[in-house]
Design an enzyme around this catalytic site. Structure first.
Site, PDB file in Angstrom:
ATOM      1  CG  HIS A   1      18.141  28.606 -71.741  1.00  0.00           C
ATOM      2  ND1 HIS A   1      17.198  29.591 -71.850  1.00  0.00           N
ATOM      3  CD2 HIS A   1      19.140  28.948 -72.602  1.00  0.00           C
ATOM      4  CE1 HIS A   1      17.577  30.481 -72.750  1.00  0.00           C
ATOM      5  NE2 HIS A   1      18.760  30.126 -73.214  1.00  0.00           N
TER       6      HIS A   1
ATOM      7  CB  SER B   1      15.935  11.214 -44.454  1.00  0.00           C
ATOM      8  OG  SER B   1      14.662  10.657 -44.213  1.00  0.00           O
TER       9      SER B   1
ATOM     10  CE  LYS C   1      16.214  12.509 -49.061  1.00  0.00           C
ATOM     11  NZ  LYS C   1      15.318  13.042 -50.019  1.00  0.00           N
TER      12      LYS C   1
ATOM     13  CD  GLU D   1      17.056  21.417 -49.076  1.00  0.00           C
ATOM     14  OE1 GLU D   1      17.702  20.553 -48.481  1.00  0.00           O
ATOM     15  OE2 GLU D   1      15.838  21.355 -49.246  1.00  0.00           O
TER      16      GLU D   1
END
Ligand code: ARG
Length: 470
Positions: free
Chosen positions: A168, A289, A295, A302
């Site tokens: 979980h 970024s 970043k 992704e």
């Protein structure tokens, strides 16, 4: 033809099948009908199939050996033209089959017209496409094995690095980094075996089924099947031209594999976040970024998380094309190729990208260990100890442990930080020995059941897979 004779003037009928046509197709018809824009990817398979077919026709005495030789040589010329990138593909010639044959005629003359004896584009495209999907199936297996090797390297390096195992996405029990990596080696092993299984089933040759019913010429389908590396000819000519189940199996195997990649991609996204810091992805597989200088974005991960959408989409699209089609060939089936091409490209790129990321990723061992020790991750070890050392039924041990977890929670500490006196409020029989099972290293080392997370077990699995992949 239109209903307006004036509009039909000036267009000539197709030279390959236009005998009964007075006029050529409408421009819109050509646009929807032509597949050359994409099926030119089948050129190598098409020419390979045609060369095998011509050789067989000559061996069977169906065409003259001199014609077959001219055809086979001329096809090599066409192949080199296509590979050199100076082949004028024509939409008026619809597809790769007719483009190749028309060019062959320019190269060798009328003998080219004998190539299509005892053959149809229906068995031709089925053969080409099987050969193409078979190549991609082999490429998928190779790509999967490369990724397995990358995971194996990680597993070997970190067979005893401790990290939290989750259920979980809540801390459950400590596991080893190596164990987590080996889980993917197993999944990928099944993925590779799915591709191998599909390959074995697809490896039968449609060539010689002709349009749908076979042919009256004395062809030798075993010879062409053998020449093209197939195990045997397909036994039913209707089936041979009508089914694309091999492509669906490829897409299904690809979808399952992409689903596995997607799961690890998601773990990388989570693990590389500032909140987790379990891994550092390499510069090679991260992006910055344009506005936030701090970043490091896991873009590759992704994208890998998302690629399953395209691949599964291709499978659903082809199922939808195939369902309800009556036997045998229908033009609907021309819609098979773009889906499979895109899915195969996507899968190969995904496997390569994931392999690079896994090779480069750096586990943050101290952070992994700190996380493994938090969240009462050894509560199960405590309960198991109560069963083993004090003879408590597991249910009671679970209850006692739960009470001690609650006590630690109230105190704001972890289980090993409770004093022995505090431990004994849970059960008076608890002794100093209990602390030996509360450390995460001891916890993982104790899980020696087959398939468990103990470093010894991980090392055994690594050795087994190394041998298998050698
Ligand atoms: N381009 C066609 C396809 O991909 C080749 C077969 C055409 N056959 C036919 N009878 N029109 O399916």
């Amino acid at each position: 033809m239109t209903n307006d004779p004036a509009k039909d003037q000036g267009k000539t009928a197709n030279t390959m099948w236009g005998g009964r046509f007075a006029a050529g197709p409408d421009a819109i018809m050509e646009a929807i009908n032509a597949s050359i824009g994409f099926d030119q990817r089948l050129h190598a398979q098409d020419i390979r199939g045609s060369r095998a077919h011509a050789a067989m026709l000559a061996a069977q005495g169906i065409i003259a050996s001199s014609d077959a030789e001219a055809i086979r040589e001329g096809l090599l010329t066409v192949l080199s033209e296509i590979e050199a990138g100076d082949f004028p593909f024509s939409a008026a010639l619809e597809d790769i089959h007719m483009n190749v044959e028309a060019r062959l005629k320019e190269v060798i003359g009328d003998a080219a017209g004998r190539l299509h004896t005892a053959r149809s584009r229906n068995d031709q495209v089925a053969t080409d496409f099987r050969l193409w999907v078979r190549d991609q199936t082999d490429a998928a297996v190779a790509g999967i094995e490369a990724l397995q090797r990358a995971f194996l390297q990680q597993a070997e390096a970190g067979a005893d690095w401790v990290m939290p195992g989750f259920t979980h996405l809540q801390t459950a029990q400590p596991v080893t980094w190596g164990h987590h990596m080996m889980a993917y080696v197993e999944m990928l092993g099944r993925d590779a075996s799915r591709f191998r299984d599909a390959r074995a089933r697809m490896n039968e040759c449609p060539l010689g089924a002709a349009a749908l019913a076979g042919t009256s010429f004395p062809i030798d389908r075993h010879a062409t099947a053998h020449a093209l590396g197939f195990d045997r000819p397909m036994a039913n000519s209707l089936d041979a031209v009508a089914d694309r189940d091999f492509a669906l199996e490829f897409l299904a195997a690809s979808s399952i594999c992409a689903m596995h990649l997607s799961r690890f991609a998601e773990e990388l996204v989570i693990w590389s976040s500032a909140q987790f810091r379990f891994v550092r992805l390499s510069d090679r597989f991260s992006t910055g970024s344009s506005i936030m200088p701090q970043k490091r974005n896991p873009d590759a991960a992704e994208l890998l998380r998302a690629k399953i959408g395209r691949i599964l989409g291709a499978m659903v699209a082809l199922f939808t094309v195939m369902k309800g089609l009556p036997l045998a060939y229908s033009k609907d089936m021309q819609e098979d190729k773009e889906q499979v091409f895109d899915a195969a490209d996507t899968l190969m790129l995904s496997l390569a990208a994931m392999t690079g990321m896994v090779q480069d990723m750096a586990a943050q061992v101290p952070a992994l260990k700190a996380a493994a020790a938090s969240g009462f991750s050894t509560a199960t070890d405590l309960a198991d100890w109560l069963v083993r050392a004090l003879g408590l039924p597991f249910r009671e041990a679970h209850h006692v442990t739960g009470a001690l977890v609650a006590l630690a929670e109230r105190k704001g500490c972890d289980l090993p930080d409770l004093t022995l006196a505090e431990m004994q409020t849970g059960h008076p029989g608890i002794t100093q020995e209990v602390y030996s099972v509360l450390g995460v290293e001891n916890s993982v080392a104790s899980r020696t059941s087959y398939g468990g997370t103990a470093p010894s077990g991980v090392r055994a699995q690594v050795a087994r897979w190394k041998e298998q992949l050698a």
